[in-house]
Design a protein around this motif. Structure first.
Motif, PDB file in Angstrom:
ATOM      1  N   GLN A 163       0.814  -1.223   0.000  1.00  0.00           N
ATOM      2  CA  GLN A 163       0.000   0.000   0.000  1.00  0.00           C
ATOM      3  C   GLN A 163       0.842   1.266   0.000  1.00  0.00           C
ATOM      4  N   ASP A 164       2.069   1.166   0.502  1.00  0.00           N
ATOM      5  CA  ASP A 164       2.965   2.316   0.541  1.00  0.00           C
ATOM      6  C   ASP A 164       3.924   2.361  -0.651  1.00  0.00           C
ATOM      7  N   LYS A 165       3.624   1.534  -1.673  1.00  0.00           N
ATOM      8  CA  LYS A 165       4.456   1.463  -2.878  1.00  0.00           C
ATOM      9  C   LYS A 165       5.873   0.974  -2.584  1.00  0.00           C
ATOM     10  N   LYS A 166       5.984   0.125  -1.576  1.00  0.00           N
ATOM     11  CA  LYS A 166       7.265  -0.470  -1.216  1.00  0.00           C
ATOM     12  C   LYS A 166       7.320  -1.904  -1.736  1.00  0.00           C
ATOM     13  N   PRO A 167       8.456  -2.317  -2.349  1.00  0.00           N
ATOM     14  CA  PRO A 167       8.567  -3.691  -2.840  1.00  0.00           C
ATOM     15  C   PRO A 167       8.568  -4.695  -1.675  1.00  0.00           C
ATOM     16  N   VAL A 168       7.686  -5.678  -1.747  1.00  0.00           N
ATOM     17  CA  VAL A 168       7.604  -6.731  -0.735  1.00  0.00           C
ATOM     18  C   VAL A 168       7.320  -8.049  -1.441  1.00  0.00           C
ATOM     19  N   GLY A 169       7.402  -9.148  -0.688  1.00  0.00           N
ATOM     20  CA  GLY A 169       7.053 -10.442  -1.251  1.00  0.00           C
ATOM     21  C   GLY A 169       8.003 -11.540  -0.827  1.00  0.00           C
ATOM     22  N   GLU A 213      14.534 -21.943   7.133  1.00  0.00           N
ATOM     23  CA  GLU A 213      13.935 -20.612   7.033  1.00  0.00           C
ATOM     24  C   GLU A 213      12.997 -20.496   5.838  1.00  0.00           C
ATOM     25  N   ILE A 214      13.279 -21.258   4.785  1.00  0.00           N
ATOM     26  CA  ILE A 214      12.437 -21.165   3.595  1.00  0.00           C
ATOM     27  C   ILE A 214      11.019 -21.658   3.865  1.00  0.00           C
ATOM     28  N   TYR A 215      10.874 -22.629   4.793  1.00  0.00           N
ATOM     29  CA  TYR A 215       9.541 -23.136   5.123  1.00  0.00           C
ATOM     30  C   TYR A 215       8.736 -22.069   5.880  1.00  0.00           C
ATOM     31  N   LYS A 216       9.422 -21.313   6.713  1.00  0.00           N
ATOM     32  CA  LYS A 216       8.748 -20.233   7.441  1.00  0.00           C
ATOM     33  C   LYS A 216       8.297 -19.136   6.480  1.00  0.00           C
ATOM     34  N   LEU A 217       9.154 -18.826   5.516  1.00  0.00           N
ATOM     35  CA  LEU A 217       8.795 -17.809   4.535  1.00  0.00           C
ATOM     36  C   LEU A 217       7.649 -18.291   3.645  1.00  0.00           C
ATOM     37  N   TYR A 218       7.662 -19.587   3.328  1.00  0.00           N
ATOM     38  CA  TYR A 218       6.571 -20.131   2.508  1.00  0.00           C
ATOM     39  C   TYR A 218       5.243 -20.013   3.265  1.00  0.00           C
ATOM     40  N   THR A 219       5.262 -20.367   4.534  1.00  0.00           N
ATOM     41  CA  THR A 219       4.046 -20.262   5.352  1.00  0.00           C
ATOM     42  C   THR A 219       3.562 -18.815   5.403  1.00  0.00           C
ATOM     43  N   LYS A 220       4.491 -17.880   5.535  1.00  0.00           N
ATOM     44  CA  LYS A 220       4.149 -16.461   5.619  1.00  0.00           C
ATOM     45  C   LYS A 220       3.440 -15.968   4.360  1.00  0.00           C
ATOM     46  N   TRP A 221       3.912 -16.388   3.176  1.00  0.00           N
ATOM     47  CA  TRP A 221       3.409 -15.809   1.936  1.00  0.00           C
ATOM     48  C   TRP A 221       2.369 -16.659   1.207  1.00  0.00           C
ATOM     49  N   PHE A 222       2.294 -17.960   1.492  1.00  0.00           N
ATOM     50  CA  PHE A 222       1.386 -18.820   0.740  1.00  0.00           C
ATOM     51  C   PHE A 222       0.275 -19.448   1.589  1.00  0.00           C
ATOM     52  N   LEU A 223       0.452 -19.441   2.921  1.00  0.00           N
ATOM     53  CA  LEU A 223      -0.523 -20.112   3.772  1.00  0.00           C
ATOM     54  C   LEU A 223      -1.136 -19.204   4.837  1.00  0.00           C
ATOM     55  N   SER A 224      -0.662 -17.981   4.947  1.00  0.00           N
ATOM     56  CA  SER A 224      -1.139 -17.065   5.990  1.00  0.00           C
ATOM     57  C   SER A 224      -1.737 -15.797   5.371  1.00  0.00           C
ATOM     58  N   ALA A 225      -2.459 -15.059   6.202  1.00  0.00           N
ATOM     59  CA  ALA A 225      -3.006 -13.771   5.759  1.00  0.00           C
ATOM     60  C   ALA A 225      -1.851 -12.811   5.480  1.00  0.00           C
ATOM     61  N   ILE A 226      -1.941 -12.079   4.378  1.00  0.00           N
ATOM     62  CA  ILE A 226      -0.872 -11.177   3.962  1.00  0.00           C
ATOM     63  C   ILE A 226      -1.317  -9.726   4.165  1.00  0.00           C
ATOM     64  N   PRO A 227      -0.807  -9.055   5.191  1.00  0.00           N
ATOM     65  CA  PRO A 227      -1.219  -7.673   5.469  1.00  0.00           C
ATOM     66  C   PRO A 227      -1.030  -6.743   4.280  1.00  0.00           C
ATOM     67  N   ALA A 228       0.035  -6.949   3.511  1.00  0.00           N
ATOM     68  CA  ALA A 228       0.312  -6.078   2.368  1.00  0.00           C
ATOM     69  C   ALA A 228      -0.720  -6.222   1.256  1.00  0.00           C
ATOM     70  N   LYS A 229      -1.573  -7.261   1.360  1.00  0.00           N
ATOM     71  CA  LYS A 229      -2.647  -7.476   0.384  1.00  0.00           C
ATOM     72  C   LYS A 229      -3.991  -7.567   1.098  1.00  0.00           C
ATOM     73  N   ASN A 230      -4.195  -6.673   2.068  1.00  0.00           N
ATOM     74  CA  ASN A 230      -5.459  -6.624   2.809  1.00  0.00           C
ATOM     75  C   ASN A 230      -5.818  -7.967   3.442  1.00  0.00           C
ATOM     76  N   ASN A 231      -4.797  -8.618   4.003  1.00  0.00           N
ATOM     77  CA  ASN A 231      -4.956  -9.896   4.706  1.00  0.00           C
ATOM     78  C   ASN A 231      -5.483 -11.019   3.809  1.00  0.00           C
ATOM     79  N   LEU A 232      -5.182 -10.929   2.531  1.00  0.00           N
ATOM     80  CA  LEU A 232      -5.535 -11.974   1.579  1.00  0.00           C
ATOM     81  C   LEU A 232      -4.744 -13.246   1.894  1.00  0.00           C
ATOM     82  N   THR A 233      -5.370 -14.402   1.750  1.00  0.00           N
ATOM     83  CA  THR A 233      -4.691 -15.680   1.962  1.00  0.00           C
ATOM     84  C   THR A 233      -4.778 -16.521   0.691  1.00  0.00           C
ATOM     85  N   LEU A 234      -3.645 -16.997   0.196  1.00  0.00           N
ATOM     86  CA  LEU A 234      -3.629 -17.821  -1.015  1.00  0.00           C
ATOM     87  C   LEU A 234      -4.063 -19.264  -0.738  1.00  0.00           C
ATOM     88  N   ASN A 235      -3.702 -19.770   0.470  1.00  0.00           N
ATOM     89  CA  ASN A 235      -4.012 -21.157   0.822  1.00  0.00           C
ATOM     90  C   ASN A 235      -3.476 -22.129  -0.232  1.00  0.00           C
TER      91      ASN A 235
END
Length: 310
Positions: free
Chosen positions: A65-71, A268-290
């Protein structure tokens, strides 16, 4: 000239040629070593590392939302930045972000305008002619997103249809390699980026958008009416995503590979995977990919390597 003189002459010639060969080899190694230090030397001197990012490759690399690169890929690159900082023993290492698209990302790395490309780029033989890749951080499959009302289920259903993909990606080549474009008489269109390609499906300018499944899941999840779209089709290919870096720089690549290996081995990669693919993502209005980790990707992490099929 007697045999003794011939032997002396031959020995002198061998010594001269050997000395010349040794000198050439030494110069070659010196040149290679000097070149190998180019990226790290530039980073050390400027105290800046340049990261190329994508604006709309959710959840790998996108703007919040702040035009900052994330992911997901950005998080991995930030860990690599820390490793570079430690290697160079720098008190501070600045990060310069530069946006890239599907069509210019390879040239940006090959031309030395960025030190890492952090997005959703497939490692393949054609691209390795210009750039290098580290260990894959994701395995995707090429499929398609369609409007549910069109009742498209698989590739034969695209006969005489309009198909869009994003410019500079491998998806159209995958279709062509399977003979699908010609045999089904498909019209192939190109979008400037993934958002534009998907919008063509939304606006009914295209019947299907062919792309890597994970990117399609992200676009579907962020659509105004996610239930109106479906991701269908037998997987055309397996796409190993990896961070791009400049070619022919073994010292820099070794550092990047070593850090990627550590991230995987330390879990650490498993934690990052959980953060971006299995959890709510604040940077995308708490969207979850599941999107659970695929078997193929999980198996690849057991034996991390930058060597992939072409």
């Amino acid at each position: 000239m007697d045999n003794r003189e011939c032997n002396k002459s031959g020995l002198a010639a061998w010594r001269t040629s050997s000395l010349g060969a040794a000198l050439i080899l030494a110069l070659g190694l010196s040149t290679t070593a000097a070149h190998a230090e180019d990226v790290l030397a530039r980073i050390r001197d400027s105290k800046t590392i340049t990261i190329a990012y994508r604006e709309a490759s959710f959840p790998f690399s996108f703007l919040d939302q702040d035009k900052k690169p994330v992911g997901y890929a950005i998080d991995l690159c930030l860990k690599i930045v820390d490793a570079v900082k430690q290697q160079l023993k720098l008190q501070q290492l600045n990060i310069a972000y530069v946006p890239v698209t599907s069509s210019n990302r390879i040239d940006m790395i090959a031309g030395g305008k960025a030190d890492l490309e952090c997005g959703s780029t497939t490692n393949n033989a054609e691209r390795r002619k210009k750039v290098a890749f580290t260990i894959a951080h994701f395995m995707a499959s090429s499929r398609m997103i369609v409007r549910v009302d069109d009742k498209i289920k698989n590739w034969p259903d695209l006969r005489n249809k309009k198909v869009v993909t994003t410019k500079g990606t491998t998806s159209v080549k995958s279709l062509e390699d399977r003979g699908q474009v010609r045999s089904l008489n498909m019209t192939v269109l190109e979008g400037h980026d993934h958002n534009e390609s998907f919008k063509m499906v939304e606006d009914k300018l295209a019947d299907a958008f062919v792309m890597d499944d994970v990117l399609l899941y992200g676009l579907k999840a962020t659509a105004k009416d996610p239930a109106a779209y479906a991701i269908v089709g037998d997987p055309l290919t397996t796409e190993p995503y990896a961070i791009m870096l400049p070619k022919d720089d073994p010292a820099y690549k070794a550092l990047v590979d070593r850090e990627m290996g550590r991230i995987i081995h330390d879990g650490e990669i498993y934690k990052l995977y959980t953060k971006w693919f299995l959890s709510a993502i604040p940077a995308k209005n708490n969207l979850t990919l599941n999107m659970p980790m695929s078997y193929l990707f999980r198996e690849s992490l057991r034996f991390p390597s930058d060597q992939v099929g072409n």
